[in-house]
Write an enzyme that holds these catalytic residues in place. Sequence first.
Site, PDB file in Angstrom:
ATOM      1  N   ARG A   1       0.848  -1.209   0.000  1.00  0.00           N
ATOM      2  CA  ARG A   1       0.000   0.000   0.000  1.00  0.00           C
ATOM      3  C   ARG A   1       0.873   1.246   0.000  1.00  0.00           C
ATOM      4  O   ARG A   1       0.575   2.222  -0.698  1.00  0.00           O
ATOM      5  CB  ARG A   1      -0.951  -0.009   1.189  1.00  0.00           C
TER       6      ARG A   1
ATOM      7  N   CYS B   1      -1.347   5.687   9.275  1.00  0.00           N
ATOM      8  CA  CYS B   1      -1.659   4.402   8.644  1.00  0.00           C
ATOM      9  C   CYS B   1      -2.783   4.649   7.654  1.00  0.00           C
ATOM     10  O   CYS B   1      -2.800   5.677   6.991  1.00  0.00           O
ATOM     11  CB  CYS B   1      -2.018   3.350   9.706  1.00  0.00           C
TER      12      CYS B   1
END
Length: 273
Positions: free
Chosen positions: A177, A232
């Site tokens: 990611r 995050c």
Amino acid sequence: MTAVLISAEELRKVLSDSGSRVHVLDVRWALGDPDGPQHYLDGHIPGAVFVDLETELADPPSPARGRHPLPELAHLQKCARSWGLRTGEPVVVYDATGGMAAARAWWLLRWAGAADVRILDGGLPAWERAGGELTTGSEPDPSPGDVVFSPGNMPVTDADGAAAWQGPLLDARAGERYRGETEPVDPRAGHIPGAVSAPTAENLTADGTFKTPEELRARFADHGSGPVAVYCGSGVTAAHQIAALAVAGIDATLYPGSWSQWSNDPKRPVATD
């Protein structure tokens, strides 16, 4: 520094003391798994209270604030009192995923001023390995608590602060990611320019317990010097990173909006290298 973790053996000993007033919170949650309440009913630490991360540990999602905005303080305090939390009494939080969700409760309660909050190291699997029993079904409602919260006891930054951060800015998501190879949830793939990839999974050993302070210090030493900030996807697993940093003796700042806020703002640049 206030202790971050409690072992399953230590918790069993504390709970066996009839005079103990420790509050145990079950914070089972995972992205794409809405069945935390059922997991709790299927088996939990005796006396534990289930905490819903989506509705009790976050405000409603929005593109402007991200998928898990910090909850309003009054809402968090109301929820904490419904869990039975009382001023000065210790709290233990756990999940079944190495603390990835429970750390959100740990961070929020510390941010709101609770002094003694610990993560059950290794979570429910460690509890069972240590011979801890489980109970099924619901628990009686706890007696209402009286805890009083005040914000600001853990540092936070916003998108502007993250953009201008002078020091390591750690991206706690999976490496793919960070690199922009995949993005299963948010509108754009990639990472905040200047951020360093530091996946939360690397905080844990193979059995789901936290690595030693020495191992964690070595891990984070590779990411540079200066004040540390963490983000995050939506501000949940970043709290796990902050807990790991605290175990290593390193203070860190949370960017609560995280990638879910940043990637929804077309003015914010995205890096993929």
